[in-house]
Write an enzyme that holds these catalytic residues in place. Structure first.
Site, PDB file in Angstrom:
ATOM      1  N   ARG A   1       0.798  -1.233   0.000  1.00  0.00           N
ATOM      2  CA  ARG A   1       0.000   0.000   0.000  1.00  0.00           C
ATOM      3  C   ARG A   1       0.828   1.279   0.000  1.00  0.00           C
ATOM      4  O   ARG A   1       0.371   2.315  -0.493  1.00  0.00           O
ATOM      5  CB  ARG A   1      -0.933   0.019   1.215  1.00  0.00           C
ATOM      6  CG  ARG A   1      -2.265  -0.651   0.954  1.00  0.00           C
ATOM      7  CD  ARG A   1      -2.489  -1.782   1.860  1.00  0.00           C
ATOM      8  NE  ARG A   1      -3.825  -2.371   1.711  1.00  0.00           N
ATOM      9  CZ  ARG A   1      -4.389  -3.116   2.649  1.00  0.00           C
ATOM     10  NH1 ARG A   1      -3.769  -3.331   3.798  1.00  0.00           N
ATOM     11  NH2 ARG A   1      -5.565  -3.661   2.457  1.00  0.00           N
TER      12      ARG A   1
ATOM     13  N   ASP B   1      -9.130   1.414  -9.798  1.00  0.00           N
ATOM     14  CA  ASP B   1      -7.907   0.759 -10.225  1.00  0.00           C
ATOM     15  C   ASP B   1      -6.950   0.627  -9.037  1.00  0.00           C
ATOM     16  O   ASP B   1      -6.835   1.534  -8.217  1.00  0.00           O
ATOM     17  CB  ASP B   1      -7.260   1.611 -11.332  1.00  0.00           C
ATOM     18  CG  ASP B   1      -5.984   1.001 -11.873  1.00  0.00           C
ATOM     19  OD1 ASP B   1      -6.079  -0.051 -12.532  1.00  0.00           O
ATOM     20  OD2 ASP B   1      -4.896   1.565 -11.634  1.00  0.00           O
TER      21      ASP B   1
ATOM     22  N   GLU C   1     -10.612  -2.945  -7.819  1.00  0.00           N
ATOM     23  CA  GLU C   1      -9.689  -3.933  -8.376  1.00  0.00           C
ATOM     24  C   GLU C   1      -8.809  -4.482  -7.269  1.00  0.00           C
ATOM     25  O   GLU C   1      -7.877  -3.813  -6.803  1.00  0.00           O
ATOM     26  CB  GLU C   1      -8.809  -3.314  -9.475  1.00  0.00           C
ATOM     27  CG  GLU C   1      -7.974  -4.384 -10.165  1.00  0.00           C
ATOM     28  CD  GLU C   1      -6.644  -3.891 -10.732  1.00  0.00           C
ATOM     29  OE1 GLU C   1      -5.982  -4.677 -11.423  1.00  0.00           O
ATOM     30  OE2 GLU C   1      -6.250  -2.736 -10.468  1.00  0.00           O
TER      31      GLU C   1
ATOM     32  N   ASN D   1     -10.114  -9.619 -18.457  1.00  0.00           N
ATOM     33  CA  ASN D   1     -10.171  -8.160 -18.459  1.00  0.00           C
ATOM     34  C   ASN D   1      -8.960  -7.654 -19.244  1.00  0.00           C
ATOM     35  O   ASN D   1      -8.186  -8.446 -19.798  1.00  0.00           O
ATOM     36  CB  ASN D   1     -10.279  -7.595 -17.040  1.00  0.00           C
ATOM     37  CG  ASN D   1      -8.957  -7.557 -16.295  1.00  0.00           C
ATOM     38  OD1 ASN D   1      -7.960  -8.141 -16.714  1.00  0.00           O
ATOM     39  ND2 ASN D   1      -8.938  -6.874 -15.177  1.00  0.00           N
TER      40      ASN D   1
END
Ligand code: NAG
Ligand code: NAG
Ligand code: NAG
Length: 500
Positions: free
Chosen positions: A170, A209, A246, A309
Site C-alpha cells: 500500500r 484501479d 480492483e 479483463n
C-alpha cells in the site's frame, strides 16, 4: 442494541455502493477498452441500448502522460498527469455528450478511476492535454501535487511484498508509479473533487484501479464524500455510485479481497480463472453444479465477474491461463456460462486485436485512435474484436435479462463435460465440452412450444435461422449438441418462440 444498529448501518452503507443502478431489466456491462467517447455514444444508441446492455466501463478519462509518439502502449492511460478530462478517447465536452446520450438509451457509464498513483519517471513529460510534470520534484502542476502528497520514504513494491507485507503493497510504488498518499486531506480532496465532477456529469460509478494498493480506511473516507448520483440523468434520489474495486486475490496474498468487501464490490478474479480452467478442459463442467461461494468465490452481490479483463487477457495482473477471444469456442462457452448462471454481476470484455501485449489500440500516423468500423454482419473492423457484438454473446445478455434473479433448477450432467440447467421457467441452456456428441431428452422447465436456439441462430419472422427446439407439454425436449459443432452451447428462452 446500539452495536446492532451500528452493524446494520455499516452494512447498509456497503450495500449502497454495490448497486450498479442499471435501467430496469438490465444486468450486464461491457468494457469498451480504449474506445473513443464519440464512438461509445454511437454504440449506446445503435447497439447497446437496443440490445439491453446495462452499462459500459470506459477507459481512464483523465489526462495521461504521452510516452512516445511512435508507440503508444495501452498502459500509458494508467499514468495520470492531471484530472483534466482529456485523453485520446476525447475531451470533456465529448465525454459529457457521451454520458448524456448513453443514459438517454438506458446504458450507464462507469469510469476506470486511477487514484492510487500518478506517472512513473520518464524522459518525456507532457500529457494528452498538454499538461507537464517535473518528475524529479514530484511536481504535477495541473492538479497541483507536490512532494508532500506522495508516500515517503520512497520504495518500490517487489514480488515478495505481495505475500508478506501489506504495508509495502500500500505504501510503496506499483511499477515505479508515484504513489499518492490518500491519508492526507489534500490528496483526498483532489480525488473526491475529480470523482464528484464525473458524478455531476452523469456517470453511475467507478472501477477503482489498484484498490489493493490503497488503505481501506482511506478509501472509505473518499467513497463517503462522493455525491449521490445525478437525478437529472435518471438516477433515483439518494443513489450512491456503484463501486467495484480492483483487488487481485487468487489466494496467499498479504492483502485480502475480504478487506474491501465491507466498503463496496470487488473484481472477482477467481471467477474467470476457474471458468477458464473448466472450459479449457482442465476441470469437468459437471463440478459447476454448485458454482458460487462453494468455490471460494465472494458473495454474489459483492462480485464484479468477468472471464478476461484488459490486464489478464495479455498476461498482466492475474494473467496467464485466462480464456480470451483468441480461443473463441471455449471463450464463448465460458461467457455463456457466466451469463446463464445467476452468480455475480457480469462484465464483458470488448478488445482490440493484439499480438504484442504492450500495443495500444489501432491508431493513425498522428497517434489518433482509429474508430471501429461496423460491418454489414454487425461485426467490427479496423482492428477491433468487439466480442460484445458476437451473436452468441449479445444473445446471452438477452437471456440473462429475461431470466432475471431466478435460481438454477433442473441441473443435469452426464458425469463429465455435458451439462444443462434451467432458470425460472424462462430459460434453458446446455453445454457440451466433451469429445462425444450430446444427444438427450432433457427437462427444460419451459412452457410447451417451439423455441429458437439463440446460439446457432436467431428467430427470424416465424422461423428460426438455427436450431429449433420443441418443448413438449411435460417440459421435455430432445437436445443435440455435436462435439464438432461451431458452438458448444445451446440456449433457449421464452420470448423467442417460433410459430412453425
Ligand atoms: C458422458 O459423456 C462422456 C463423454 O461424452 C461419456 O464417456 C460418458 O459415457 C457419458 N456419461 C453418461 C452417464 O452419459
Ligand atoms: C425454417 O427454417 C429452417 C431452418 O433454417 C428451414 O429449413 C425451413 O425451410 C424454414 N421453414 C420455412 C417455412 O421457412
Ligand atoms: C456426432 O454428430 C455429428 C453431427 O453433428 C455426426 O456427424 C457424428 O457422426 C456424430 N458422432 C458420433 C460418434 O455419433
Amino acid at each position: 442494541m446500539f452495536r446492532l444498529i451500528l452493524c446494520l448501518a455499516a452494512l447498509t452503507v456497503a450495500l449502497a455502493y454495490k448497486n450498479p443502478h442499471y435501467a430496469s431489466g438490465r444486468t450486464t456491462m461491457v468494457h469498451l477498452f480504449e474506445w473513443k467517447w464519440d464512438d461509445i455514444a454511437a454504440e449506446c444508441e445503435r447497439f447497446l441500448g437496443p440490445r439491453g446492455f446495462g452499462g459500459v466501463q470506459v477507459s481512464p478519462v483523465n489526462e495521461n502522460l504521452v510516452l512516445w509518439s511512435h508507440q503508444r502502449p495501452w498502459w500509458e492511460r494508467y499514468q495520470p498527469i492531471s484530472y483534466r478530462l482529456v485523453t485520446r478517447s476525447g475531451n470533456e465536452q465529448q465525454f459529457t455528450n457521451m454520458v448524456r446520450r448513453c443514459n438517454n438509451v438506458g446504458v450507464r457509464i462507469y469510469v476506470d478511476a486511477i487514484i492510487n498513483h500518478m506517472t512513473g519517471t520518464w524522459s518525456t513529460n507532457t500529457g494528452t492535454g498538454g499538461s507537464t510534470a517535473n518528475f524529479g520534484q514530484w511536481h504535477y502542476p495541473a492538479v497541483p501535487y507536490g512532494r508532500n502528497d506522495f508516500n515517503f520514504p520512497h520504495c518500490v513494491i517487489t514480488g515478495n511484498d505481495y505475500r508478506c507485507c501489506a504495508d509495502r503493497v500500500r505504501n510503496c510504488e506499483l511499477s515505479n508509479l508515484k504513489d499518492l498518499n490518500q491519508g492526507t486531506e489534500y490528496v483526498r480532496t483532489q480525488i473526491v473533487n475529480f470523482m464528484n465532477h464525473l458524478i455531476r456529469l452523469g456517470v453511475a460509478g467507478f472501477r477503482i484501479d489498484a484498490a489493493k494498493h490503497m488503505w481501506p480506511a482511506d478509501l472509505r473516507v473518499i467513497y463517503d464524500r462522493l455525491h449521490n448520483l445525478n437525478t437529472a440523468h435518471g438516477f433515483p434520489a439518494g443513489a450512491r455510485p456503484y463501486i467495484y474495486q480492483e483487488v487481485i486475490d487468487l489466494g496467499n496474498e498479504a492483502v485480502s479481497r475480504n478487506e474491501y468487501t465491507p466498503l463496496a464490490a470487488v473484481t472477482e478474479f477467481r471467477f474467470g480463472m476457474e471458468l477458464s480452467r473448466a472450459f479449457k478442459g482442465g476441470n469437468q463442467l459437471r463440478w459447476l453444479f454448485n458454482w458460487g461461494t462453494a468455490w471460494g468465490l465472494l458473495a454474489s452481490g459483492d462480485a464484479l465477474t468477468f472471464i478476461d479483463n484488459h490486464d489478464n487477457q495479455r498476461g498482466h495482473g492475474a494473467g496467464g491461463d485466462i480464456l480470451t477471444y483468441k480461443q473463441p469456442k471455449q471463450y464463448r462457452g465460458a461467457i455463456a456460462f457466466m451469463l446463464a448462471h445467476p452468480y455475480g454481476r457480469p462484465q464483458l470484455m470488448s478488445s482490440f486485436a493484439f499480438t504484442n501485449t504492450e500495443a495500444g489500440p489501432p491508431m493513425d500516423n498522428s497517434g489518433n485512435i482509429i474508430s471501429p468500423s461496423i460491418n454489414s454482419d454487425t461485426s467490427c473492423g479496423n482492428g477491433w474484436v468487439c466480442e460484445h457484438r458476437w451473436r452468441q454473446i449479445f444473445s446471452m445478455v438477452a437471456f440473462r435479462n429475461r431470466v432475471g434473479n431466478t435460481a438454477v433448477t433442473n441441473w443435469w450432467d452426464n458425469g463429465s463435460n455435458q451439462i444443462a440447467f434451467c432458470r425460472g421457467n424462462q430459460g434453458f441452456v446446455a453445454f457440451n465440452n466433451d469429445y462425444w456428441n450430446l444427444s438427450q431428452t432433457l427437462q427444460t422447465c419451459l412452457p410447451a412450444g417451439n423455441y429458437c436456439d439463440i446460439i446457432s441462430g436467431w428467430k427470424s419472422g416465424n422461423n428460426c435461422t438455427g436450431k429449433r427446439i420443441t418443448v413438449g407439454s411435460d417440459g421435455r425436449a430432445s437436445i443435440t449438441l455435436g462435439a464438432g459443432e461451431y458452438d458448444m452451447v445451446l440456449a433457449i428462452h421464452t420470448g423467442t418462440e417460433s410459430r412453425l
